[in-house]
Motif scaffolding. Structure first.
Motif, PDB file in Angstrom:
ATOM      1  N   ARG A  50       0.820  -1.208   0.000  1.00 27.50           N
ATOM      2  CA  ARG A  50       0.000   0.000   0.000  1.00 27.50           C
ATOM      3  C   ARG A  50       0.852   1.254   0.000  1.00 27.50           C
ATOM      4  O   ARG A  50       0.371   2.330  -0.248  1.00 27.50           O
ATOM      5  N   ALA A 105       1.196   3.976  -4.247  1.00 25.85           N
ATOM      6  CA  ALA A 105       1.452   2.556  -4.529  1.00 25.85           C
ATOM      7  C   ALA A 105       1.215   2.180  -5.993  1.00 25.85           C
ATOM      8  O   ALA A 105       2.109   1.660  -6.652  1.00 25.85           O
ATOM      9  N   GLN A 110      -3.975   6.233  -3.188  1.00 26.76           N
ATOM     10  CA  GLN A 110      -3.668   4.858  -3.565  1.00 26.76           C
ATOM     11  C   GLN A 110      -2.801   4.825  -4.830  1.00 26.76           C
ATOM     12  O   GLN A 110      -1.838   4.062  -4.933  1.00 26.76           O
TER      13      GLN A 110
END
Lengths: 372, 142
Positions: free
Chosen positions: A18, A363, A359
């Motif tokens: 993550r 990542a 997000q």
């Protein structure tokens, strides 16, 4: 050599991640002594005779010395007092455990500067392998969260290709650190390296080596020299701007259709301006570079990624958000620059992103460019 | 004040705890002595003029452990080519981004209106440096 697997393996680990930090700087734990096991005896004797690991100057600071003495953070020293970034276990604890970093892309600036212009070409070939073997053998097995950008001896493209083929299959190698030299990135000098990188599924990782505009052979950043650290520091993004342009207009993205680039520590706010300008001029002068088959912005969007650090801090934070909106959230990848002084630690960086944007930036975008 | 108004109950005074930072004579100017209060790290330092400062080990810019920064003087604004150095041991430079803070006032040198260093009161009691910090909820037993 350590464990080898197919390039696509390791993907399962990336799915779980993550938080991927795309720019982390390890240093040799024991200085030159760390490399000795990986250097053939004749070369070792040569380096010792030349004073490897010995103080080489009177200690008088040079004009590009950091004004506070060092780029390495004093608060990130290893428990034994070693330099920040020298102890793999402490780095894993301090950065990965301490800040929730699931994967950390290590790249060694010392190796890059040696291979760029500090070492002669023959020396650089030996030393590139030694640096790579040191990190592969003494860092990567200690923590599966470590990824590595292997360094290539760029002064000799054929040797660089051999090094990529020698160690580039290691499952924790996620990129090729290509030290900047005084040859533009689209030049055919690099084409064998790009071909090997593409074949191995590895992106090209570009980062300053620290010797730009200092040593002949390294790139000149601007038209002339500098007189202060701060002036030179702030000029660094020009290396990336120039590289993006040259890659596009030399047709690299058509010649190597699967090759991707990650620009680290150049910031990212400059990207929209040069992309707009390239698109506009392409409309006017496309026939100057007919191998550029589509608007430059499309190549950049598909193949170029930019790490976030150093994030600028305008007086009005809304302006930063507006600038980030301009580049979008598909091509920027979080980086801390740990353990350097001008780091952006994940808890205090781009906090305005919504969950979906975060997000991507922290990542998913790294997954798109790194070989995981 | 209107006599008929409902009096506001006096605000409960926040409890404090005192911490012993050591013998005052043991503090060389410019060196942080670190103490802790629960999870809080506090650096105690003696200034050149003999005053003490106790500060939270937390840079108000990005949260670095500021007590690991460089304590020194600084080079104040000057004419081109001129270089002066002053305020020995009254300035701390953050180990991360290099922001300079005034250990006398807690203000950032470049932007005095930016968040300041967090200071805690100090006193010398029987030759020892005593620091007073607000008690946390846990420490207050609530």
């Amino acid at each position: 050599m350590s464990e080898l697997i197919e390039p696509s393996a390791g993907a399962q680990a990336s799915v779980r991640a993550r938080l991927i930090d795309c720019d982390v700087h390890p240093v040799l734990q024991r200085g030159y002594k760390s490399l000795v096991p990986y250097i053939p005896r004749p070369w070792h004797e040569r380096f010792v005779r030349k004073g490897a690991n010995l103080p080489g100057t009177s200690g008088v600071p040079l004009k590009f010395t950091h004004p506070n003495g060092a780029v390495l953070r004093e608060d990130a020293r290893a428990p034994d007092g070693g330099l920040a970034g020298s102890d793999p276990k402490f780095l894993a604890a301090d950065l990965c455990d301490g800040h929730g970093v699931d994967l950390a892309l290590l790249n060694c600036l010392e190796a890059a500067s040696v291979c760029s212009a500090k070492a002669g070409v023959e020396e650089s070939i030996v030393l590139a392998s030694a640096y790579n073997d040191y990190f592969i053998n003494e860092w990567l097995p200690l923590d599966q969260r470590f990824l590595f950008a292997m360094t290539v001896p760029v002064q000799d493209p054929q040797a660089a290709v051999a090094e990529i083929k020698r160690v580039g299959g290691h499952k924790q190698i996620a990129a090729i650190s290509l030290p900047l030299v005084n040859i533009q990135m689209g030049n055919r000098w690099y084409w064998p390296i790009y071909a090997a990188a593409q074949e191995m599924g590895l992106p090209i990782f570009l980062h300053v080596t620290g010797i730009e505009s200092l040593l002949a052979g390294s790139p000149s950043i601007t038209a002339g020299s500098f007189d202060s650290y701060i002036d030179r520091y702030l000029a660094m993004p020009q290396l990336a701007e120039s590289s993006v342009r040259n890659l596009v207009f030399n047709g690299i993205f058509e010649r190597f259709p699967d090759l991707k680039f990650i620009f680290a520590e150049f910031g990212f706010l400059w990207v929209p301006a040069i992309v707009w300008r390239m698109d506009r001029m392409w409309r006017s002068l496309r026939h100057d570079v007919p191998w550029v088959l589509k608007p430059p912005s499309e190549y950049v969007r598909e193949r170029c990624f930019f790490t976030t650090q150093p994030v600028d801090e305008p007086e009005n934070p809304a302006h930063l958000r507006a600038m980030t909106d301009l580049i979008g959230y598909e091509n920027i990848c979080f980086s801390s620059d740990y353990p350097h002084w001008d780091n952006d630690m994940p808890d205090a960086t781009l906090r305005y992103l919504d969950a979906e944007q975060r997000q991507k930036v922290f990542a998913d975008n790294a997954r798109k460019v790194l070989r995981l | 004040m209107n006599d008929t108004a409902t009096p506001t109950p006096p605000r409960a005074r926040r409890q404090t705890i005192t911490l012993d930072a050591g013998e005052a004579e043991g503090f060389a100017p410019g060196d942080f002595h670190m103490i802790t209060a629960g999870t809080r790290r506090i650096g105690v330092i003696r200034l050149q003029n003999g005053e003490f400062r106790a500060l939270r080990d937390w840079c108000p810019h990005k949260g670095a452990a500021i007590c690991k920064g460089i304590v020194s003087g600084t080079w104040p604004p000057s004419s081109p080519g001129e270089l002066r150095y002053e305020r020995e041991n009254e300035i701390v430079a953050c180990p991360w981004h290099g922001f300079e803070y005034d250990l006398v006032s807690g203000a950032e040198l470049c932007q005095p209106d930016a968040p300041k260093l967090r200071f805690y009161p100090t006193a010398i009691v029987d030759g020892r440096v005593v620091v007073t910090v607000p008690a946390t909820r846990t420490e207050q037993g609530t």
